[in-house]
Write an enzyme that holds these catalytic residues in place. Sequence first.
Site, short mmCIF file in Angstrom:
data_model
loop_
_atom_site.label_atom_id
_atom_site.label_comp_id
_atom_site.label_asym_id
_atom_site.label_seq_id
_atom_site.Cartn_x
_atom_site.Cartn_y
_atom_site.Cartn_z
N GLY A 283 0.72 -1.14 -0.03
CA GLY A 283 -0.03 0.02 0.00
C GLY A 283 0.97 1.17 0.10
O GLY A 283 1.99 1.25 -0.13
N ALA A 284 0.18 2.25 0.05
CA ALA A 284 0.98 3.62 0.15
C ALA A 284 1.71 3.87 1.52
O ALA A 284 2.72 4.33 1.51
CB ALA A 284 -0.06 4.72 -0.16
N GLU A 285 0.99 3.44 2.57
CA GLU A 285 1.77 3.60 3.66
C GLU A 285 1.90 2.25 4.49
O GLU A 285 2.44 2.33 5.72
CB GLU A 285 0.81 4.43 4.78
CG GLU A 285 -0.48 4.21 4.77
CD GLU A 285 -1.12 4.75 6.03
OE1 GLU A 285 -0.32 5.40 6.78
OE2 GLU A 285 -2.39 4.62 5.96
N ILE B 165 0.93 -5.41 3.74
CA ILE B 165 -0.07 -6.11 4.13
C ILE B 165 0.51 -7.46 4.02
O ILE B 165 0.67 -7.87 2.68
CB ILE B 165 -1.48 -6.02 3.49
CG1 ILE B 165 -1.80 -4.67 3.54
CG2 ILE B 165 -2.69 -6.85 4.09
CD1 ILE B 165 -2.09 -3.94 4.91
N ASP C 169 -10.52 7.83 4.28
CA ASP C 169 -10.19 7.27 3.16
C ASP C 169 -11.15 6.66 2.70
O ASP C 169 -10.93 5.21 2.21
CB ASP C 169 -8.92 6.57 3.26
CG ASP C 169 -8.12 6.09 1.64
OD1 ASP C 169 -8.49 6.91 0.83
OD2 ASP C 169 -7.05 5.51 1.69
#
Lengths: 210, 329
Positions: free
Chosen positions: A10-12, A15, A124
């Site tokens: 993911g962007a941050e 997973i 989000d």
Amino acid sequence: MVKEDVLALGAESVIFKLERWNQAFVLKSRQAKPYLLEEIDSLLRKTRTARECRTLIIARTLGVRTPAVYSVDLNNYTILMDFIEGTQFKLLAEKLPERQLTRLCFKFGESIAYLHEGEVVHGDPTTSNVIVDNQQRLWLIDFGLSEMNATVEMKGVDLHLIRRALETTHWDRQESMLNATIEGYVAVLGDGAEGPLSRMNEIRERGRYH
Amino acid sequence: MALVCLGLEGTAHSFGAGIVTSKGKVLANEWDMLKPSQGGIHPREASRHHSDLGPGIICRAMETAGMGYKDINLIAFSRGPGLGPCLRTTATMARTLALKLDIPLIDVNHCVAHIEIGSLESRFEDPVTVYVSGGNTQVIAFAGGRFRTFGETLDIAIGNMLDVLGRYLGMEFPAGPLIEKEARAGRDFHSLPYSVKGMDISYSGMLTAAKKLVSDGVPIPDICYSVQETAFGMLAEIAERALAHTKKDELLLTGGVARNDRLTEILTGVSERHGARFHRVSPSLAGDQGAMIAWNGVLQYESGHEIEVESSYVLPKWRTDEQDILWRH
């Protein structure tokens, strides 16, 4: 703990999917980003991990399905939670016939409304952050940007982000999807939906070069 | 035979004339930027700047390219988005030339033009574009026949934020380069509001807090350092969200603020994390200029689009995603 399959970058966060005792788990790990200032990076990793963990739990008390949290590690910025068996709403939306799609959008609008009713914003709310299980139930995930004590403005931004996500990702069906989502939202909040909805339209016009 | 397009840019404080061939060769790219002696940009003053200097800039471009007007096959102009008076002045020049020379007129979207000239230079095919300037802060990518804005500022543009802060610190316009220089000497980081909402960002809270640091007597280099790290960190995050979401593998940085080396360094890091290639558009093609309008004019014309003078009214609020991009698939 042994890290297994990477489910997503993911962007941050990264997973991972783990399987133990015949059960599947998700390990969400917010790793360091060396290109950011260390002070900013570590503060973001810490606050978002804490925030996500907290809101995953609070959302359940508000009637929104979220993965159960098993443990949180604020020193390593990780959360261990349930793996939800299902399909990302984003992927599903491309294939579903109109009636099923609008029914799910209606439910999505309801879920967001339950959060807002409890003065919580998701932060989000894209279709990537909704999982649909095989009983057509919606699960919300990815609460790293969520906030409590939400104002009308914050709820308006949440709705604006939904519209934005539909515009960029579901452009050919955005209108019916947005309408159904708003219907679900209004069905829960009634007159209370008015403020955030009119703010949504206002926000869209800001920041533009004119 | 390659076509030759003259492009006129005049959406805000800059007027530019560029000459580009249909092979993508930039033959000339001349421009002038209005520098207000104090305060911000007034639309009327900017449009006067364009009408006063525009014809001379067009002549200079023709000389640089070594061409006469008979060599020009197409006229393109920035139809929007931008400041109404500036757009109208520029459009008037473009219409006049098109009628006088009896050649096709092509209406170009300013934001789309930034992306396309960047793609030409970088040879990127399908980038996520970070477009940062005085008036724009957007993360844009192509999807479903159009350029879609995945994220943008919810209040002020990054360049505007830097200029306002710079004015507050007594710096000249544009303040970005001076702030970058001061930031290099910064030592102590002061925490400022970091505001990311989904793929959107907001700078006004950070600006207010930065102004407070000024009145608290914090050294200017530390303020500039803290502002840059915070503002660019936010931008990096939404760029990263767009990359992760679209799964594209090219990241393009353009607009006036693309000149900033620290921003470039951060976005290079973002690209590496996602296995994407990175390109910063060179200054002469990253700012507002005519070559990008000319090149976009070529692309549009070759895909079968031109506009009649009668219907070429300007579009000050033209959204990036309102135009069908006929030349991309």
